[in-house]
Every structure is written in C-alpha cells, then in structure tokens.
Design an enzyme around this catalytic site. Structure first.
Site, PDB file in Angstrom:
ATOM      1  N   HIS A 156     -34.321  47.050 -75.758  1.00  0.00           N
ATOM      2  CA  HIS A 156     -35.787  47.040 -75.964  1.00  0.00           C
ATOM      3  C   HIS A 156     -36.635  46.348 -74.877  1.00  0.00           C
ATOM      4  O   HIS A 156     -37.909  46.152 -74.970  1.00  0.00           O
ATOM      5  CB  HIS A 156     -35.800  46.165 -77.330  1.00  0.00           C
ATOM      6  CG  HIS A 156     -35.518  46.676 -78.270  1.00  0.00           C
ATOM      7  ND1 HIS A 156     -36.392  47.739 -79.222  1.00  0.00           N
ATOM      8  CD2 HIS A 156     -34.200  46.830 -79.065  1.00  0.00           C
ATOM      9  CE1 HIS A 156     -35.412  48.148 -80.334  1.00  0.00           C
ATOM     10  NE2 HIS A 156     -34.214  47.748 -80.209  1.00  0.00           N
ATOM     11  N   LYS A 166     -50.580  40.407 -80.081  1.00  0.00           N
ATOM     12  CA  LYS A 166     -49.020  40.706 -79.443  1.00  0.00           C
ATOM     13  C   LYS A 166     -48.369  39.354 -79.224  1.00  0.00           C
ATOM     14  O   LYS A 166     -49.386  38.430 -78.916  1.00  0.00           O
ATOM     15  CB  LYS A 166     -49.084  41.443 -78.483  1.00  0.00           C
ATOM     16  CG  LYS A 166     -50.073  41.267 -77.215  1.00  0.00           C
ATOM     17  CD  LYS A 166     -50.000  42.579 -76.187  1.00  0.00           C
ATOM     18  CE  LYS A 166     -50.826  43.722 -76.683  1.00  0.00           C
ATOM     19  NZ  LYS A 166     -49.920  45.097 -76.998  1.00  0.00           N
ATOM     20  N   ARG A 167     -47.213  39.270 -78.717  1.00  0.00           N
ATOM     21  CA  ARG A 167     -46.752  37.873 -78.328  1.00  0.00           C
ATOM     22  C   ARG A 167     -47.364  37.422 -77.173  1.00  0.00           C
ATOM     23  O   ARG A 167     -47.928  38.405 -76.393  1.00  0.00           O
ATOM     24  CB  ARG A 167     -45.119  37.820 -78.229  1.00  0.00           C
ATOM     25  CG  ARG A 167     -44.247  37.861 -79.322  1.00  0.00           C
ATOM     26  CD  ARG A 167     -44.474  36.659 -80.094  1.00  0.00           C
ATOM     27  NE  ARG A 167     -44.085  35.567 -79.054  1.00  0.00           N
ATOM     28  CZ  ARG A 167     -42.722  34.923 -79.188  1.00  0.00           C
ATOM     29  NH1 ARG A 167     -41.870  35.485 -80.104  1.00  0.00           N
ATOM     30  NH2 ARG A 167     -42.423  34.108 -78.436  1.00  0.00           N
ATOM     31  N   LYS A 190     -48.111  41.078 -70.578  1.00  0.00           N
ATOM     32  CA  LYS A 190     -48.938  41.719 -71.421  1.00  0.00           C
ATOM     33  C   LYS A 190     -50.242  41.404 -71.161  1.00  0.00           C
ATOM     34  O   LYS A 190     -51.168  42.072 -71.578  1.00  0.00           O
ATOM     35  CB  LYS A 190     -48.694  41.193 -73.061  1.00  0.00           C
ATOM     36  CG  LYS A 190     -47.347  41.415 -73.253  1.00  0.00           C
ATOM     37  CD  LYS A 190     -47.024  41.044 -75.049  1.00  0.00           C
ATOM     38  CE  LYS A 190     -45.530  41.279 -75.318  1.00  0.00           C
ATOM     39  NZ  LYS A 190     -45.359  42.738 -76.029  1.00  0.00           N
ATOM     40  N   THR A 192     -45.659  48.873 -80.334  1.00  0.00           N
ATOM     41  CA  THR A 192     -45.814  49.392 -81.542  1.00  0.00           C
ATOM     42  C   THR A 192     -47.141  48.980 -82.068  1.00  0.00           C
ATOM     43  O   THR A 192     -47.511  49.601 -82.847  1.00  0.00           O
ATOM     44  CB  THR A 192     -44.794  48.969 -82.446  1.00  0.00           C
ATOM     45  OG1 THR A 192     -44.586  47.405 -82.426  1.00  0.00           O
ATOM     46  CG2 THR A 192     -43.492  49.474 -82.202  1.00  0.00           C
ATOM     47  N   LYS A 235     -50.187  50.992 -84.521  1.00  0.00           N
ATOM     48  CA  LYS A 235     -50.883  50.528 -85.576  1.00  0.00           C
ATOM     49  C   LYS A 235     -52.450  50.611 -85.693  1.00  0.00           C
ATOM     50  O   LYS A 235     -53.082  51.180 -86.435  1.00  0.00           O
ATOM     51  CB  LYS A 235     -50.231  49.027 -86.007  1.00  0.00           C
ATOM     52  CG  LYS A 235     -48.778  49.207 -86.349  1.00  0.00           C
ATOM     53  CD  LYS A 235     -48.336  47.589 -86.036  1.00  0.00           C
ATOM     54  CE  LYS A 235     -46.805  47.545 -86.154  1.00  0.00           C
ATOM     55  NZ  LYS A 235     -46.190  46.210 -85.586  1.00  0.00           N
TER      56      LYS A 235
HETATM   57  C1  26Q Z   1     -32.874  37.036 -74.918  1.00  0.00           C
HETATM   58  C2  26Q Z   1     -32.089  36.209 -74.319  1.00  0.00           C
HETATM   59  C3  26Q Z   1     -32.206  34.869 -74.392  1.00  0.00           C
HETATM   60  C4  26Q Z   1     -33.111  34.646 -75.721  1.00  0.00           C
HETATM   61  C5  26Q Z   1     -34.209  35.395 -76.043  1.00  0.00           C
HETATM   62  C6  26Q Z   1     -33.771  36.701 -75.845  1.00  0.00           C
HETATM   63  C7  26Q Z   1     -34.801  37.665 -76.593  1.00  0.00           C
HETATM   64  C8  26Q Z   1     -35.243  37.664 -77.876  1.00  0.00           C
HETATM   65  C9  26Q Z   1     -35.982  38.686 -78.361  1.00  0.00           C
HETATM   66  C10 26Q Z   1     -35.049  38.996 -75.815  1.00  0.00           C
HETATM   67  C11 26Q Z   1     -35.907  39.746 -76.276  1.00  0.00           C
HETATM   68  C12 26Q Z   1     -36.172  39.762 -77.508  1.00  0.00           C
HETATM   69  C13 26Q Z   1     -37.299  40.689 -78.331  1.00  0.00           C
HETATM   70  C14 26Q Z   1     -37.757  41.741 -77.603  1.00  0.00           C
HETATM   71  C15 26Q Z   1     -38.466  42.690 -78.039  1.00  0.00           C
HETATM   72  O1  26Q Z   1     -39.343  42.249 -79.300  1.00  0.00           O
HETATM   73  N1  26Q Z   1     -39.179  43.865 -77.473  1.00  0.00           N
HETATM   74  C16 26Q Z   1     -40.097  44.743 -77.770  1.00  0.00           C
HETATM   75  O2  26Q Z   1     -39.402  45.816 -78.842  1.00  0.00           O
HETATM   76  C17 26Q Z   1     -40.390  46.707 -79.343  1.00  0.00           C
HETATM   77  C18 26Q Z   1     -39.446  47.559 -80.194  1.00  0.00           C
HETATM   78  O3  26Q Z   1     -38.767  48.284 -79.574  1.00  0.00           O
HETATM   79  C19 26Q Z   1     -40.959  47.280 -78.125  1.00  0.00           C
HETATM   80  O4  26Q Z   1     -42.015  48.136 -78.620  1.00  0.00           O
HETATM   81  C20 26Q Z   1     -41.725  46.254 -77.213  1.00  0.00           C
HETATM   82  O5  26Q Z   1     -42.290  46.885 -75.966  1.00  0.00           O
HETATM   83  C21 26Q Z   1     -40.563  45.364 -76.708  1.00  0.00           C
HETATM   84  O6  26Q Z   1     -41.359  44.345 -75.955  1.00  0.00           O
END
Ligand code: 26Q
Length: 837
Positions: free
Chosen positions: A381, A569-570, A575, A677, A681
């Site tokens: 992701h 978004k975050r 971004k 995503t 929406k």
């Molecule tokens: C990893 C290592 C250490 C700490 C945290 C993390 C971590 C936690 C959450 C890394 C990534 C995430 C979440 C990622 C995420 O939400 N990615 C998003 O996924 C969506 C669904 O596929 C995409 O639409 C977005 O583009 C993408 O940013």
C-alpha cells in the site's frame, strides 16, 4: 436528567420537517412494529418508558433492535458457510477504520426508511439519533478504510470472508486544535456504544513471546520444539458482523483482545508485592491497548512488533483449528482458505503458519512452505522508503526466537537459490535477501513467500514492478498484479448522501447499490437540463447540511453558498497540503493587491491528522490555521476565501464532507500516492478532481476524460528525469517567480499570526534551502502549474451547465471505483472463492 430539553428539541425538529410521504397500511404496520420494539427495548434496558428516555438511550435501544436483525442473518449463514465447503477469504490487516455501523446496517438491511419513520413517530430525527454512536476508528487512514470497504463488498457479493485484526481499546486519537495547533486526545471508543461486538469465550488462543527454544530431533527425523521461559498472552475473539447490501452472507470481523495468562501473580500478590503482581498483567494487556498513530514514518517499536505477532499468531491458530474441525486434513488448507496480507504489518503470519505446520502438525519444511505459498498473497500500500518495514534482527530474535529461526532458514535457502541463478552476483543476493545488515526486510519476505503481490492502482503496480521490487519482478514476473482500489457505494453514496441516492434511485432505479456497472446509466442524464438542476439542488442541500453539521459538531461556521474546495486526508509532506496552503496565501496577496476581483467566494476545507511525532506535519497544521486567521482578520478576504480546518477528521465527518464538496484536491507528488481512495469518494458524489497524474487519479482521468477533471504538474517520468539530471534547484525556482517568493516571505516575516509570535522558519528552509537539496516533494516545482489549473477549475465552475454536466459524468463514471469491482478483480485474479459454482 436533562432529557426534557433534548426530547423537546428533537420533537420540534421532526415536526418542522416537510410532511412525510403517504404510507400504505402495510408500511404503517411495519413502522408501528419497529416502534413498539424500540419502546420495549428502552424499558427493558433502562427501566424507563420511551417518553422519558434520553437520546443516548433511544440510540442504544434502536441499535439493539437493528442488532437483533443482524444476528438472525448472521447466525443462520455462519452455520451454512461452515459446512458448505466454500473457500473462505481471510483478510489480515492491522487496521480497520469502520466508522459508525447504525445507519450503514439500516441501509444494507433495507430498513432505513422504516426505522427513520418509526423514530420520527416517536419524535426523533434519525440523523440526530445516529450522532450518539461513536466511530469505530481502529485505523489510521486509507489502508484501514479500504479494509472496511472490502468487507462490505465481500458480504454484498456473498463471498465467504473473515477479517482479522486487533481490538484496540483506544482507536486513532481524537484531534483538537488549540491555538492553531494539534492536540491529541485518547479515543476510548468502546465506552457506551459498541453494541455490535460479540465476545467469543470459546475462541481463545495462547500466544508465546520471548524465552528460549530447545529443538530436539528424534531418531526418525522428527522435530520437537520446546519453549523455555516464554511468556504467554491470551487472545480473546471479539466478533463483529459486517452485513453487506441485501446480503445472504454477513462477513465476520474478528478482533483479538489481549488477556494476561493470569489475572495477576497470586504468589506475589500474597507477599504484598501488589505493584509487580499487577504490572505483569498490565504488560500483557498493553498489547491491544492502543493503535499506533503512524501511517508511515516511525519504525521499530517493540510493542508494535508484539501487536503484530499477537494478531497473526491468534489468527493462524484460529484458521488452522477451524480447518481441522471442518475438514480434518491440513493438506487442503489452500483449497479452503485464501489469505490477503495488507502491507507488511501482518507478514509474520507466514513464518507463524510454517511454525504451526512443522512444530505442531508434523509437516516437512518443503511441504509447509508450499502450503504457505499457495495460501498467502500480499498487497503493498505504500512505496515511501521509510514505510517499508524492517525489524532489527536482534529484537526479533529475542522476542520471537522460533519465528526468527524460520525466517533465517527461509533466507538461507533463498540466498542459495539466487546465487545459483546469478552466480557471482553478490549485490543482487544482498538486495533480494530477507535478512541483511542486521535487519529483517518484511516486504522481501512477503514477495518471496506469497503467491501474488499486488499494487493498489495501475500506476502503483507498475512502480512496484519497475522500481521497488524490480529484482523480484525479473525473477518472478507472473507474481505481480495491479488491482485498483475501490470504495463501497453503500456507505459513500447510500449513507453519506441520501439526497443523491434518492435522485439516482428515482432516475435509474436502485440496482446500482448492488451492481456497480449500473451507475453508468446515469451518464445520458448529464445532458438533461432538468436532471442537472435536480443534481445541483441536491448538492446545495448537502452544503447546507454540511454547514449545519459543522456548526453543531465542530463549532465552525461555513457559508453554504460558496464553492467548497476540500483537501481531506492524512497530513503528509508527499500529499502536499503545504502547496495548497501556500497557494491560498498567494490568493490572499493578490486580493490585497486589488487583483482577482471576479473570483467567486470559495471555502477551503482542510481535514487532516498528523502523526504525533511528525514535527513538520504538525507545523503545516499550524500554518494552515495561521493562514485561516490571517484571512479572517481582513474584511477584504474574510468572506471571499475563508479557510476552515475541520478538526478530528474521521469516517463520519468524511461522510458529511464528500457529499458537500465541489472540488476535490488530489495533489500528491507524482509517484507517491499509491492509489488514494478519498479521490473516489469525492468523485462518486459529483465533485471534480483537481489533481496530479498519481495513484488512481490516472484512472479517474481515463474514466471521465480530460474535460471533466483538472490535471496538472509533473508526471512520474518528468520527475525521474529531473532527478537523474539533477536539474531542479528550488531556490532558483523560488527566487525566479515573484508570486512564489512573496508567499515564502510570509513564512518568515511575521505577517502570519500565531499565538506565541512564532514563525515558520523550518518550512521556509525546507522549501528554499540556503544550500544543498530542498523541496523533496516538488511543491515549488509544481506551483505555477497548480495555480493555472486552479483558475481553470474556478472558471469552469461558473459555467453552471458545463460544471453540472461534468459533475454528473463524474458520478456516472464512478462505478469502476466501487470496491465491488475491486473485490471481483481480486477474486478472479487471486482468490477464486466460488470456483465450484
Ligand atoms: C509502518 C512502519 C512503522 C510504523 C507505521 C507503519 C505504517 C502504518 C500504516 C505504514 C503504512 C500505514 C498505512 C498506509 C496506508 O494507509 N496507505 C494507503 O493505502 C491506501 C489503500 O490502499 C491507498 O489508497 C493510499 O494511497 C495509501 O497511502
């Protein structure tokens, strides 16, 4: 109790509504029955009569009635699917961003109108009742929300599925803004309103951490592994039903909660050592205490590793025991189960399954690895290098000695294989290895050990093949796929936008809720003036609804008669909220200079949470709020370009925002947003995208055509070239463009109001460094292109016929971005769940 005022308010509200459509006798009977059930529930739960109950009690009682309906469908179908022999999809994800379930369940059960009428008859507005439910916010952002949309689709498509995750006691923090800055407040979401979960006392598994392993080989070559000094934690199942639209087969979301093996050490307790006795229990139970509020950049916390192993060990044990119960023989595991690993967080499921098969079920190595390969698949992701998970080998070895041994073995065998294929190519071996330089690379483990690897948009799939996993793609080209994300139209149109849902329903029928292709039937109506007018009225009504909701729930005034331009978004540098903020500042400059006289009033809405430890992201929030204050302080700009920071962006606020927005800002640096995503929406609700050629924007552009989207800026190819040539010098770009240099000056000249008089030097230097590289995310590089396209969008908005035609086309073309389509793609290309049918 303060119920009288509440009730009075609700009653006047409902009474002031336009007269309800005429009900048939049959409808009235159903409504009366539901009303009677809710009233009875109020009495039985709270020992008050319905007319004396307070709003939270009405919510609880109504939700419990809905829950009864859900449970009936769930119980019957669980029984059936367990014996039917269907293959089951197991979605493994550390996050689920569910939001509220009440209205969603009503829509999906086809009971929305009936409950709305029953509550109205009791003097309550359904919208107000649903405000009593807390969001289940067990996720950070896109990845977690995708998991929730996928479960809705799996159930709607009647595919047998279970989601497995962690029942964090505290979800994603609540965000407050104090003096323009983010303050994090714990989110204890279960207090009061989690009526949906069922505790499964019969599904408890032991998870072991630490200690030492003792491997004993018997004479006939069998391995016995003993654990010495390990600590045990128990995983208790908490099941939540996910009911799809007119579904015959609810999905189960099983969330694990940590329980200490012993409530506390009684011996210590009896010796008076209370603190230590309780501390040990707390340590064990801390595993499911809180969701890490990071979406990319911090790594390495041991508690996080504990959380992940806890999740996957309980899940693998649960799957294996269910399979043995139903089918006896574990050789058929891959025929009955497909597991989707989301990002690398649950990657330890792979060695955990291998461990169970070898240590507990007596399988040989090759056989166990083969079963794993045929069962697991991996979705990536994020490609941000800092988000690619790596664990320190020593940490892993101490915490999970047996799992580490298995990973070492996988690594050693794999190194041999590459070496044989590419003799002498040490560099390649080191690049592809699982363990290297004292670190365990989770992504490499997943790519190696899974049957399929996929990206979440076409572009992202391509980037995985050509850069992140290039070596693996060369070695295993068939393994790689790109399956574009999707969102569920039930929540993101049906629940979020009842007005548009009804209009679509009245125009082409209700079929689009279950069949994503059907929404395309709306396209011809883009050219029908009467339909466009109705579409416009729905949007205007949604803006008013949004303004009311913002005032009531966030205490912020929004003028519904302005263009609503949203970036939600975050908060992350890639971004580029910073680009948007600086651009608004440049509008301010120009208005002050007496330019832009014809610019129509626009409300800029930002909604974003920053990871608590991400300093620069928090600084960008501070900047946005400072710009908001600057604009509000000047009567020349106050009503023309107000900036609103929507605090505590969550699923519920997203539902309100997407229905109201006109312009959807999707402006990430090309190549960095895997899919997005939110873009889908907004599109579904008739907003036009102003965005870069990144993630799923590329496919949105393909679907709607160039006239119905505003694309700008550098492409992935452009940026690759620029990086290669080393030809971008942000300082020169800044100094060479008067609009940009003037905007940047605001960051350091004290013209931006802050509570403590501080300025924005760090942001300034990050964009315009005194020397060396700066502007890693190409904010200034794309600034002029953004400026131009922004005005194109505003101009287009003023040509109402043109705009509304485009808006309808956006809704009509959103079918492809339904999570139902995505799930069907996964099923056809990876899972093959209903192959018997
Ligand atoms: C990893 C290592 C250490 C700490 C945290 C993390 C971590 C936690 C959450 C890394 C990534 C995430 C979440 C990622 C995420 O939400 N990615 C998003 O996924 C969506 C669904 O596929 C995409 O639409 C977005 O583009 C993408 O940013």
């Amino acid at each position: 109790m303060a119920n009288a005022t509440n009730n009075e308010k609700a009653k006047t509200k409902a009474a002031a509504k336009p007269a309800a459509p005429k009900r048939t006798a049959e409808e009235q009977a159903r409504i009366d029955e539901v009303r009677a059930r809710i009233e009875k529930r109020v009495r039985r739960e709270f020992a008050v009569t319905a007319d004396k109950a307070v709003l939270p009690q009405i919510f609880q009682a109504a939700a419990l009635c809905v829950r009864d309906e859900v449970m009936d469908v769930w119980a019957a179908e669980r029984e059936r699917s367990q014996v039917s022999g269907d293959k089951c999809l197991i979605y493994l994800c550390a996050e689920y961003l569910i939001g509220r379930a009440f209205s969603n369940n009503l829509v999906n059960l086809g009971l929305y109108d009936t409950y709305a009428a029953a509550l109205a008859d009791m003097g309550y507005d359904l919208g107000e009742v649903e405000e009593q439910e807390a969001d289940a916010g067990l996720g950070n952002g896109g990845l977690g929300r995708l998991a929730a949309c996928f479960l809705d689709s799996l159930s709607t498509l009647d595919m047998p599925a279970m989601g497995f995750g962690i029942r964090y006691e505290y979800g994603f923090f609540r965000q407050e803004i104090h003096d323009g800055q983010q303050v994090e407040v714990p989110d204890n979401w279960t207090l009061g309103s989690d009526v949906w979960s069922v505790e499964r006392a019969d599904r408890i598994f032991e998870v072991k951490f630490g200690g030492q392993i003792d491997e004993q080989w018997s004479e006939d070559g069998k391995l016995t592994v003993n654990y010495i000094g390990a600590h045990s934690v128990y995983a208790e199942a908490c099941d939540m039903p996910i009911v799809g639209y007119e579904s015959k087969l609810p999905a189960t979301l099983r969330l694990w909660r940590a329980r200490a093996a012993q409530q506390f050490d009684l011996a210590r307790f009896n010796q008076g050592d209370y603190e230590h006795a309780v501390a040990e229990r707390d340590l064990a139970e801390s595993i499911s205490k809180v969701l890490y509020p990071e979406d990319s950049h911090k790594r390495g916390q041991e508690l996080r590793l504990r959380q992940f192993y806890f999740l996957v060990s309980a899940t693998m044990q649960s799957m294996v025991s269910a399979h043995k119960r139903h089918y006896g023989d574990l050789h058929t595991l891959p025929d009955r189960n497909a597991i989707q690993i989301n990002d690398t967080h649950p990657a330890l499921a792979i060695p955990e399954l291998i461990r169970i098969l070898i240590d507990e079920e007596g399988f040989e190595w090759e056989e166990a690895v083969d079963i794993a390969r045929r069962t697991f698949n991996y979705t990536n992701h994020t490609i941000m290098p800092e988000a690619l998970e790596k664990w320190d080998a020593t940490t892993l070895q101490h915490l999970l000695p047996r799992i580490f041994r298995i990973i070492e073995t996988i690594d050693a065998r794999f190194r041999d294989r590459i070496w044989q294929q590419y003799p002498g190519d040490t560099e390649r071996v080191n690049r592809m290895a699982i363990i290297n330089g004292g670190q365990v690379r989770m992504a490499n483990l997943c790519v190696l050990a899974c049957g399929h690897v996929n990206g979440v948009s076409q572009l992202h799939g391509q980037i995985l093949r050509t850069s992140v996993f290039r070596d693996f793609y060369t070695a295993y080209p068939d393994r790689f796929l790109g399956i574009t994300n999707g969102v569920t139209q039930r929540r993101w149109l049906g629940v979020a936008n009842p007005g548009l849902r009804k209009l679509v329903d009245d125009t082409i029928g209700e079929g689009f809720m279950k069949d994503w292709r059907k929404i395309a039937e709306l396209e011809p109506y883009a050219h029908d003036p009467a339909f466009r007018k109705a579409f416009d009225e729905v949007k205007a009504q949604n803006k008013r609804r949004f303004a009311d909701w913002m005032l009531a729930n966030r205490g912020i005034e929004v003028n519904p008669d302005t263009i609503i331009d949203a970036q939600a978004k975050r908060l992350h540098e890639y971004k580029r909220q910073l680009m948007k903020a600086l651009h608004i500042l440049s509008l301010y400059d120009r208005i002050i200079d007496g330019e832009l006289e014809d610019l129509p009033p626009i409300t800029f809405v930002f909604a974003a949470k920053a990871a608590p430890g991400y300093r620069r992201a928090k600084d960008i929030i501070r900047l946005i709020n400072s710009i908001s204050a600057l604009i509000a302080s000047d009567e020349r700009t106050r009503d023309r370009i107000p900036v609103v920071f929507l605090q505590n962006y969550d699923v519920t606020s997203a539902q309100h925002l997407v229905a109201a927005a006109d312009i959807s800002e999707q402006i990430s640096t090309a190549g960095m947003e895997a899919s997005g995503t939110g873009n889908m929406k907004f599109m579904l609700n008739g907003a036009l995208t102003l965005g870069t050629m990144d993630g799923a924007n590329v496919e949105i552009a393909e679907q709607v055509g160039p006239d119905n989207i505003f694309i700008f800026g550098a492409t992935v190819e452009d940026l690759t070239r620029v990086k290669l040539e080393g030809s971008y010098h942000p300082r020169a770009t800044a100094d060479g463009n008067p609009m940009i240099s003037r905007v940047l000056q605001h960051l350091v000249d004290g013209s931006l109001p802050t509570s403590d008089g501080s300025r924005f030097e760090d942001l300034y230097h990050s964009l315009r460094p005194d020397g060396g590289a700066g502007d890693r995310y190409y904010v200034l590089y794309d600034f002029a292109a953004y400026d131009e396209r922004f005005f194109d969008a505003i101009e287009a908005y003023q040509d109402r016929d043109r705009w509304l035609t485009s808006a309808v086309i956006n809704t009509a073309k959103a079918g492809y971005f339904s999570s139902d389509r995505a799930i069907q793609d996964y099923d056809e290309q990876i899972w093959h769940l209903n192959k018997g049918e």
